[in-house]
Design an enzyme around this catalytic site. Structure first.
Site, short mmCIF file in Angstrom:
data_model
loop_
_atom_site.label_atom_id
_atom_site.label_comp_id
_atom_site.label_asym_id
_atom_site.label_seq_id
_atom_site.Cartn_x
_atom_site.Cartn_y
_atom_site.Cartn_z
N ARG A 161 0.77 -1.00 -0.02
CA ARG A 161 0.12 -0.06 0.02
C ARG A 161 1.05 1.12 -0.03
O ARG A 161 1.98 1.18 0.36
CB ARG A 161 -1.00 -0.07 1.29
CG ARG A 161 -1.93 -0.96 1.29
CD ARG A 161 -2.73 -1.03 2.76
NE ARG A 161 -3.59 -1.86 2.88
CZ ARG A 161 -3.41 -3.20 3.70
NH1 ARG A 161 -2.31 -3.53 4.09
NH2 ARG A 161 -4.48 -4.00 3.58
N LYS A 185 -2.07 -2.40 7.76
CA LYS A 185 -3.36 -1.62 8.77
C LYS A 185 -3.36 -2.27 10.19
O LYS A 185 -3.16 -3.48 10.41
CB LYS A 185 -4.36 -1.70 8.03
CG LYS A 185 -4.52 -0.92 6.70
CD LYS A 185 -6.01 -0.95 6.18
CE LYS A 185 -6.22 -0.12 4.81
NZ LYS A 185 -7.61 -0.23 4.22
N HIS A 256 -2.39 2.82 -5.89
CA HIS A 256 -3.25 1.86 -5.56
C HIS A 256 -3.63 1.24 -7.03
O HIS A 256 -3.82 -0.19 -6.80
CB HIS A 256 -4.58 2.36 -5.01
CG HIS A 256 -5.20 1.61 -3.97
ND1 HIS A 256 -4.83 1.07 -2.99
CD2 HIS A 256 -6.34 1.15 -4.21
CE1 HIS A 256 -5.63 0.27 -2.41
NE2 HIS A 256 -6.66 0.16 -3.05
N ARG A 259 -1.00 -1.31 -7.19
CA ARG A 259 -1.37 -2.51 -6.08
C ARG A 259 -2.61 -3.49 -6.68
O ARG A 259 -2.36 -4.85 -6.83
CB ARG A 259 -2.01 -2.05 -4.88
CG ARG A 259 -2.34 -2.98 -3.91
CD ARG A 259 -2.58 -2.28 -2.66
NE ARG A 259 -3.69 -2.73 -1.59
CZ ARG A 259 -3.10 -3.80 -0.75
NH1 ARG A 259 -1.92 -3.98 -0.65
NH2 ARG A 259 -3.96 -4.66 0.21
N HIS A 282 -5.02 -8.46 3.33
CA HIS A 282 -6.30 -8.34 3.45
C HIS A 282 -6.76 -9.14 4.50
O HIS A 282 -6.36 -10.30 4.74
CB HIS A 282 -7.29 -8.74 2.36
CG HIS A 282 -7.13 -7.70 1.32
ND1 HIS A 282 -7.26 -8.06 -0.09
CD2 HIS A 282 -6.83 -6.36 1.06
CE1 HIS A 282 -7.30 -6.97 -0.87
NE2 HIS A 282 -7.24 -5.89 -0.18
N TYR A 291 -11.20 -8.92 -7.05
CA TYR A 291 -10.31 -9.12 -8.26
C TYR A 291 -10.96 -10.48 -9.18
O TYR A 291 -10.35 -10.21 -10.52
CB TYR A 291 -8.82 -9.37 -8.08
CG TYR A 291 -8.34 -8.40 -7.18
CD1 TYR A 291 -7.81 -7.15 -7.96
CD2 TYR A 291 -8.05 -8.39 -5.76
CE1 TYR A 291 -7.50 -6.00 -7.33
CE2 TYR A 291 -7.46 -7.23 -5.16
CZ TYR A 291 -7.30 -6.23 -5.90
OH TYR A 291 -6.67 -5.07 -5.24
#
Length: 312
Positions: A161, A185, A256, A259, A282, A291
């Site tokens: 990210r 995150k 992004h 990514r 994730h 995706y």
């Protein structure tokens, strides 16, 4: 308890316990303050977050959905409205866990359905041109040119990210630069493997430029500004967009998108969905499954282009 104190407790929780990024916390604060401002403007005798009702949430959603500018255009998308409501949901979940409120006022609340958008990505044919440009720029004696090429290469080859790439330090590489330790995150760490060409180029980049360009801060950042400080998010965004644009990439140009390109190319080449989930960091497989829609769209195009019934 006044609204300001409730908000302060919530923000402290997001920062100290959830360890969200400053940008994420800023978005939460903005949404909660927006709800408070609406409530105070709508209520005749004051508005308290601790006494809000489900009806208040519903009316606020209608207000957000109907807001328009002077030309009559909606100010918020469905996704933006849902994100704001998600912030309020997190607030009341926190208040219930702390036993400050007892009832969940968002139970059974239905939200507007946002249309699913396919993630933008760079097609493999165009990415081939980008990679050729990257390898050429990595040989440049100019630091900024080589740095920007390394930025694009690292994001595309690892799927990190924007905030993650900004935070990378030289010490985050392990096993002779075969692995990269990424802080994602919620301060969750994951290990990202580096393909051999990326491993080689990262080592060469560090040897050529960082020995004499030590970061002025306490940590040895991998990507530096021209002032010798850790590169900013906006600098990364501009550098990525500029290089992609010069390579003829059209549409949205951002870290992004790179990514998304990383994940889409892996999926198209047969990578397992769970593996892609782990590489991207994730928490939920649902976030990764978006995706598959790109893959289905590609199959649909192939069907239309190739099936004999579609040629009649």
């Amino acid at each position: 308890m006044p609204n300001s104190e409730v908000i302060a407790l919530f923000i402290d929780y997001l920062l100290s316990e959830r360890r969200y990024s400053p940008l994420t916390v800023r978005n939460y604060r903005h949404d909660v303050l927006s709800f408070c401002a609406w409530g105070e403007a709508s209520a005749e005798s004051g508005f308290s977050l601790l006494e809000a009702r489900t009806e208040d949430i519903r009316e606020w959603i209608v207000f957000l959905s109907d807001e328009r500018d002077e030309r009559g255009r909606r100010l918020r998308s469905v996704a933006s409205v849902n994100r704001a409501v998600a912030s309020i949901r997190s607030l009341y979940k926190f208040l219930r866990r702390k036993r400050i409120v007892e009832r969940d006022i968002l139970v059974g609340l239905s939200l507007p359905r946002a249309p699913r958008r396919l993630p933008a990505y760079v097609p493999e044919s165009r990415m081939t041109d980008v990679v050729e440009r990257i390898f050429s720029d990595l040989d440049s004696a100019d630091y900024r040119t080589a740095r920007d090429a390394m930025l694009v290469f690292l994001i595309y080859a690892s799927g990190v990210r924007l905030a993650e790439v900004v935070g990378i330090d030289v010490e985050d590489f392990e096993d002779d630069f075969r692995l990269l330790r990424v802080l994602g995150k919620g301060d969750k760490e994951r290990m990202v493997p580096l393909v051999e060409r990326l491993r080689t180029e990262v080592k060469r980049y560090i040897e050529r430029f960082l020995a004499d360009k030590i970061c002025k801060k306490t940590k040895n950042a991998l990507f530096l500004s021209m002032r010798g400080e850790r590169i900013s998010r906006s600098d990364v965004q501009r550098s990525v967009a500029r290089l992609l644009r010069e390579c003829g990439v059209q549409g949205k140009l951002s870290p992004h998108v790179l990514r998304h390109t990383f994940a889409t190319h892996l999926l198209n080449d047969g990578a397992d969905m769970r593996e892609i989930q782990e590489l991207l960091g994730h928490q939920s497989l649902r976030a990764t499954q978006v995706y598959t829609h790109n893959d289905i769209a590609r199959l649909q195009r192939a069907y239309v282009d190739s099936h004999p019934r579609e040629q009649q």
